[in-house]
Every structure is written in C-alpha cells, then in structure tokens.
Design an enzyme around this catalytic site. Structure first.
Site, PDB file in Angstrom:
ATOM      1  CB  SER A 155       2.463  79.813 111.083  1.00 12.16           C
ATOM      2  OG  SER A 155       3.819  80.217 111.101  1.00 12.16           O
ATOM      3  CE  LYS A 156      -1.728  82.076 106.847  1.00 18.52           C
ATOM      4  NZ  LYS A 156      -1.858  81.238 108.063  1.00 18.52           N
ATOM      5  NE  ARG A 157       6.945  81.628 112.314  1.00 15.77           N
ATOM      6  CZ  ARG A 157       7.786  80.698 112.752  1.00 15.77           C
ATOM      7  NH1 ARG A 157       8.906  80.479 112.117  1.00 15.77           N
ATOM      8  NH2 ARG A 157       7.490  80.002 113.827  1.00 15.77           N
ATOM      9  CG  HIS A 158       6.755  76.789 109.316  1.00 18.78           C
ATOM     10  ND1 HIS A 158       5.877  77.201 110.289  1.00 18.78           N
ATOM     11  CD2 HIS A 158       7.916  76.541 109.943  1.00 18.78           C
ATOM     12  CE1 HIS A 158       6.492  77.181 111.464  1.00 18.78           C
ATOM     13  NE2 HIS A 158       7.729  76.792 111.283  1.00 18.78           N
ATOM     14  N   GLY A 159       6.184  78.445 104.798  1.00 15.62           N
ATOM     15  CA  GLY A 159       5.960  78.172 103.380  1.00 15.62           C
ATOM     16  C   GLY A 159       4.540  77.712 103.135  1.00 15.62           C
TER      17      GLY A 159
END
Length: 476
Positions: A244-248
């Site tokens: 998801s987004k928080r993985h970059g």
RNA sequence: GGCGCUAUCGUCUAGAGGCCUAGGACACAGCCCUCUCAAGGCUGGAACACGGGUUCGAAUCCCGUUAGCGCUACCA
C-alpha cells in the site's frame, strides 16, 4: 481467434497499482497466449469515489506497459438497467428478497454479534416477512434493498491457480445485490457484465476469493454456466503486509517517473508470482507469451522487491543503445531543469549508462557533466579531500598545468590518459591520487567512468574551469 | 471470532516421490580486473515452519499444529 475472453476490470478510485497492473498483465498474457480477446471494463459504479482522472491514469498506465485491449473500455455505469433487470428477475423468481432493515439496525446487529464473539450473518428476518407485510411496507414507501437468498448448498470450483476451493452456502451471507436507490452492488454488476460480455476466464486478485462463492451462486440462480476462475496471489510490501501507499511507490506511474522501462516493469511483474520454470530471468515479450500458463502461477503472495526491479531495469538499460535512450533522457533532463541545448548527448549517455539502473539515475549523471552548477560533493568526495589534504589542490593545479597546453584537437581520451600518466610519473604521484581529485572536481563524486573519458566528455574549456575552480576553492 | 488461502535461502523462485549433498536470480561478503565506481568473471554464507503418517524412499502425497495473509459494507 479462440473463444477465450478475459477482462481486466479496475475501479477508477485510485491510480494504477502495481498489483492491478500485474493482474492486467496476466490477463493480457493469457489472452495473447490463447489467441483470445482481452476486454477492458472500468467499474465505476461507486460514484462517490470514481473519477475520470483516475480512469485516464489507468488507461495511460496500461498503454505505457504495452498492455493493449481488444474491446472497451466499457464503463460499468452504463449497464445499470441490465443490472437492475437481473436483480428484479431474481426477486420475481423468489431467489432474492426485499430487505427493509436500515443501516442502523444492521450495524447494531453486527455489533451485537461481535460482542458475543460470533460471526455476523444476516438473520433473514425480512425474508420471513409475509407477502402481506411486504406489500404493506412497500405501499408505505419504506426504502428497501434487495438481498440474494444464498442457497444452503456447497459452492466449489476448480481454481486455475489454487486447485479446488469450496465454501458451504451457510457460511455465505445473504448479500445485498441492489441498493435502496435501485443501483446494483459490485457482486451482481460483475456477474451481470461478465455474462453479457461472454467472459470465459476470470483472472483477478486473491482478495476476491471470498466473493467468488457469491458470484457462482448468482451464475447458478441466473441459469448461466460459470467461467473459469483464477485467483492470483497478492503483492506484499517488505513487511509482509499487502502493498500500500505507506510502502512507498506503488503506482505504475511512480516507476515511469523514475525511468523504469516498460519492458523491464513488465518482465519484473510477470516474474512476481509466475515462473516459466527453470532459470529464466530476462524474458522478451514473445517468450513470455509462449511460456505463460495459469497453472504455473504461484499460489502464495510475493514481496515486491524494488532492488530486483532496478537490477532488471539495468539489464534492459545496458542492452539499449544510447541513441534509443536519448528521448527519455531528454525528458528526465527537462524534469531536472537542465537544458542540454545543442550538445550531442550520445557520448555522455554512453559513458553514464553502465553506472545507472534507471533513466533518472542516468539523467542525473548527464546533468552533472553538462552543468557545473549541479556539482555537489558527496560524502566520499569530502572524505577524499580530507584524506589528501593540501595534496588535493596541489594535484589539481598540476593537472591544470598539464592539461591546459593541450589543444582542442588533442583533447581525446587517449591523449589525456597519456598526459596525466606522464605528469604523475614525473612528479612521483600515484596515478590514483592524480586521477581522483580530477574526478571529484568534475563531478563532485568519487564514482564515474575512467577520468580520461570523463575529461573528454566534459570538454576542454569546461574541464579546465572545473579543475581550476576546485583547486581554488580547496586552497582557500 | 467466523470463513478462506498460503507455507523452499533476507527477497523472487526451480523442484510435480528417487536426478536434491535442494539449483538459479536479486541483495550481501570476499577475490580478480582497475585511476574510482559500475559492468564482467570467480568464490562464499544463506532455505524445504513444526509434528505425525503413507511409501523401500518425501521439499514433493495425506492429517494435525503453528504462523502469515485475505475477506467478513446499501466499497470495488
């Protein structure tokens, strides 16, 4: 053309995610492999979250990846009437029923179930309403949804990637198929569309396996044969959680911006969860198509490893002639705010290619060679300056005195190497100690092509100016 | 909690009962090359989750345990 028909059906509620891109790729590979048809359908029935901008980005992302569709894009929102007809037909046949429960009532039931640590299952209270009661509520103008009456029977299928998967009907909730505003819910819309579009193979993410029994039940209620289902595993972040987004960077566009080749991205994505068997890593498109099969898709999730993507991109990069790289490099330079003017970039690109994994990395190296203002001493460069002490500036002055007399015509990699070697030897300086300061003066980095080639690429006047400036600055 | 899926090096994977002393790739370390780095070459460390079966023989088949993930909306 075979009778195989597959579809990629993204909802335009976000960018094209790498997981979605891989699902699209597998569909595309399967269609090309079988000579089937690849249909693109935009599932825009969630009017709240769907936007045209997202649709555009998704289409562009697929195109960039070279994933071409044969039919569509179709927009699910256009088929509302058919969805409703299907739902009403089910209602008329007693395979679905009106539910007058409000959202609040349902939420309360869910909470109660949670408190008792038991699974929430709609208790079918509205299904037990008598025809008279239903009549009364409808006449009173009470809003209602339409729920599908899930038969109490086993629902199983032979999944093309997982093998047999089965659910018991009693474990499947009576799900809503029509909202109170008369529009269809996902599961109904999908089945209605897949039937209408003659889809033979549904290839989608693993997160849909729990939807599949519902959809199979719908196919059966509608009296239609079920397609083949193939559920491809999720893509995870380095922490083992769904990407998801928080993985970059998770959007295909992010990688496009970084200068990843579409072919490399496609190759990498294909090998994430699929293998042609054996030791193959770099696969050209036609080989990929030739070797592809649904059965060879891995059934466990895969972690997205950017390092391997970049390595693979480097493979494609080194296999691509500088001339073909030029347009992409110019685009990246433009993004970096560097105007190359009329300079011939080919030799610079050639030199920087070997030390780059993405076009962006390549362009950054080109930029430094073009524009002295972009020089920033990195840590290792500073460390070298400290290590050499006064010798840093002294060696640079020596280099300047040695190279300045060279005419433009003699400013070639061969002559430059001879000149520096001779000077270093004459002064009893180690070749490395003569070369490294020049490299740092020219690029701010301890890493580059051989210094003599670097000098040739940067050019006589500019090289001398950079050497003088560095000697000056460090001497002061 | 319920239902479902999954389980080979840190990561991607090969492996469809004997070819496995478990192979390759990325990453990592070392060496070679060399003015640096990269590339390239060579070398090295690194895995069949656990426990039971079945079988002459199991990474491969079955069962259980454990762990991870997914779903559990009038979202898709």
């Amino acid at each position: 053309m075979s009778s195989v028909r597959v579809r990629f059906a993204p909802s335009p509620t976000g960018y094209l995610h790498v997981g979605g891109a891989r699902t699209a790729l597998f569909n595309w590979l399967f269609a090309r492999k079988t000579g089937g048809t690849f249909v693109l359908r935009i599932e825009d029935t969630d009017k709240e979250r769907s936007t045209d901008a997202h649709t555009t980005v998704i289409l562009e992302g697929l195109t960039w990846l070279g994933i071409t569709w044969d039919e569509g894009p179709f927009f699910q929102g256009a088929y509302g009437d058919r969805h409703r007809e299907d739902a009403l037909r089910l209602l008329a046949e007693g395979k679905a029923y009106r539910c007058f429960c409000t959202k609040e009532e349902l939420d309360a039931q869910r909470e109660a179930a949670e408190r008792q640590k038991s699974a929430f299952r709609y208790d079918r209270r509205c299904w037990r309403l008598t025809p008279g009661e239903v009549q009364q509520k409808v006449a009173a103008g009470l809003p209602f949804t339409v729920r599908f009456l899930v038969p109490d029977e086993e629902i199983a299928w032979e999944d093309a990637v997982h093998g047999r998967i089965s659910f018991r009907g009693v474990d499947v909730d009576d799900f809503v198929i029509l909202r109170s505003d008369g529009t269809a819910i996902y599961n109904l819309a999908v089945v209605s569309d897949d039937i209408a579009m003659g889809i033979t193979h549904v290839i989608r993410g693993d997160d849909h396996v729990s939807n599949t029994p519902k959809q199979i039940a719908l196919y059966r209620a509608l009296g239609r044969p079920t397609p083949v289902f193939a559920h491809v595993p999720m893509i995870l972040g380095a922490d083992g959680k769904k990407l998801s987004k928080r993985h970059g960077a998770t959007a295909v566009g992010d990688y496009q911006d970084q200068g990843i080749f579409p072919a490399a991205m496609r190759n990498f994505l294909a090998l994430l969860g699929w293998s042609p068997g054996g030791d193959r890593e770099i696969l050209p498109e036609d080989e990929m198509i030739r070797l592809f099969s649904l059965e060879a898709i891995q059934s466990k999730p895969a972690v997205f490893d950017v390092a391997k993507l970049e390595w693979m991109n480097g493979q494609y990069l080194s296999a691509t002639p500088a001339a073909e790289l030029l347009p992409a490099v110019r685009r990246q330079l433009d993004r970096l705010g560097v105007a190359p003017g009329t300079r011939d970039l080919a030799p610079i690109v050639d030199a920087a290619k070997a030390r780059s994994r993405t076009i962006l990395m390549l362009a950054e190296q080109v930029a430094v060679r073009l524009d002295a203002a972009r020089i920033r001493y990195d840590e290792k460069a500073e460390a070298l300056v400290r290590k050499l002490g006064p010798a840093f500036a002294a060696n640079l002055r020596l280099a300047h005195d040695t190279l300045a007399p060279l005419a433009d015509a003699d400013w070639t990699a061969e002559r430059l190497l001879e000149a520096v070697k001779a000077a270093a030897e004459a002064q009893g300086i180690k070749l490395g100690d003569a070369m490294q300061p020049i490299r740092v003066a020219l690029t701010g980095s301890t890493v580059s092509e051989p210094v003599n080639e670097l000098l040739a690429v940067v050019g006589r006047a500019e090289s001398l100016a950079r050497i003088a400036a560095a000697a000056e600055r460090r001497a002061a």
